[in-house]
Scaffold this active site. Structure first.
Site, short mmCIF file in Angstrom:
data_model
loop_
_atom_site.label_atom_id
_atom_site.label_comp_id
_atom_site.label_asym_id
_atom_site.label_seq_id
_atom_site.Cartn_x
_atom_site.Cartn_y
_atom_site.Cartn_z
CD GLN A 123 -2.75 -1.21 2.49
OE1 GLN A 123 -2.78 -0.25 3.27
NE2 GLN A 123 -3.47 -2.31 2.70
CB CYS A 124 4.40 1.78 -0.40
SG CYS A 124 5.69 3.04 -0.45
N GLY A 125 3.20 4.34 -1.91
CA GLY A 125 3.20 5.09 -3.14
C GLY A 125 4.23 4.60 -4.14
CB THR A 139 3.18 -0.50 -4.10
OG1 THR A 139 3.37 -0.37 -2.69
CG2 THR A 139 2.80 -1.93 -4.42
#
Length: 249
Positions: free
Chosen positions: A122-124, A126
């Site tokens: 859920q990371c920018g 990813t």
């Protein structure tokens, strides 16, 4: 005659101290020549104990009237074994858990060039990282490249899912064919041993701690950590370094 303090062992689990009083004699240079009455009776029932700390260079006289005990350091065999345990010298010395809970001996990757990366769902970063990792893996997997992905939830709580959910996300959405391992901590007291080794081998610009998701380490065929890349470094920008280690043009 044995003093009263010789009838107990003082100390912790792996370390103990015992004391004996001696008359006007001396301590021989080697423990094997110490008469049995110098050793407290109860120590004979303690298995595999090693006594250290005896002086070797000269004998030491003590007054017959002195009540001051002689202190000896006693180390258990298990303590000695742990101290002599071999320190890891390469990535190949570690065993880790995969996402399904199986042990994986990383020596199976001897002869492979590795990219080791802490991933999050859920990371920018990813989408770009997972996409490029899959591209570079598809391009070089048959030439000796392997990617080892370690999920981590320490940065913004951006990997909250179970191992099964993480596998489904990576394999279904990004077609990840490289191995994904058990979720780990990469910083702090509970950081995985493999990450302790990676960080000690290659520190970052602002210290050795992992700064964010998708920090990448490049490892050569002998298991040596040769480079470290920031989370914002794209996997495709590592291509020339990877090709050099693979020995391909």
């Amino acid at each position: 005659m044995l003093c009263s303090s010789s009838r107990r062992i003082l100390g912790c689990r792996s370390l103990a101290v015992f004391a004996i009083s001696v008359p006007k004699f001396y301590i021989p240079r080697h423990l094997s020549s110490v008469p049995k009455f110098y050793i407290p009776r109860h120590l004979s029932s303690v298995p595999k104990f090693i006594v250290s700390g005896l002086p070797r260079s000269s004998s030491i006289p003590f007054s017959f009237f002195s009540r001051k005990p002689i202190l000896f350091l006693v180390k258990s065999a298990s303590t000695m074994a742990s101290q002599s345990k071999k320190e890891p010298t390469s990535i190949h010395d570690f065993t880790v858990k995969d996402a399904r809970g199986n042990d994986v001996d990383l020596s199976v990757y001897k002869g492979k060039v590795l990219v080791i990366v802490n991933v999050a769902s859920q990371c920018g970063l990813t989408n770009s990282n997972y996409t490029e990792l899959s591209k570079i893996y598809d391009k070089y997997k048959d030439q000796g490249l392997e990617i080892l992905a370690f999920p981590c939830n320490q940065f913004g709580q951006q990997e909250p899912g179970t191992n099964e959910q993480i596998l489904e996300f990576a394999c279904t959405r990004f077609k990840a064919e490289y191995p994904i391992f058990d979720k780990v901590d990469v910083n702090g007291q509970n950081s995985a041993p493999i990450y302790q080794f990676l960080k000690s081998s290659k520190g970052g610009i602002f210290g050795s701690g992992i700064k964010w998701n998708f920090t990448k380490f490049l490892v050569d065929k002998e298991g040596n950590v040769v480079d470290r890349y920031a989370p914002t470094t794209s996997p495709l920008s590592m291509e020339n370094d990877i090709k050099k280690l693979l020995g391909v043009s």
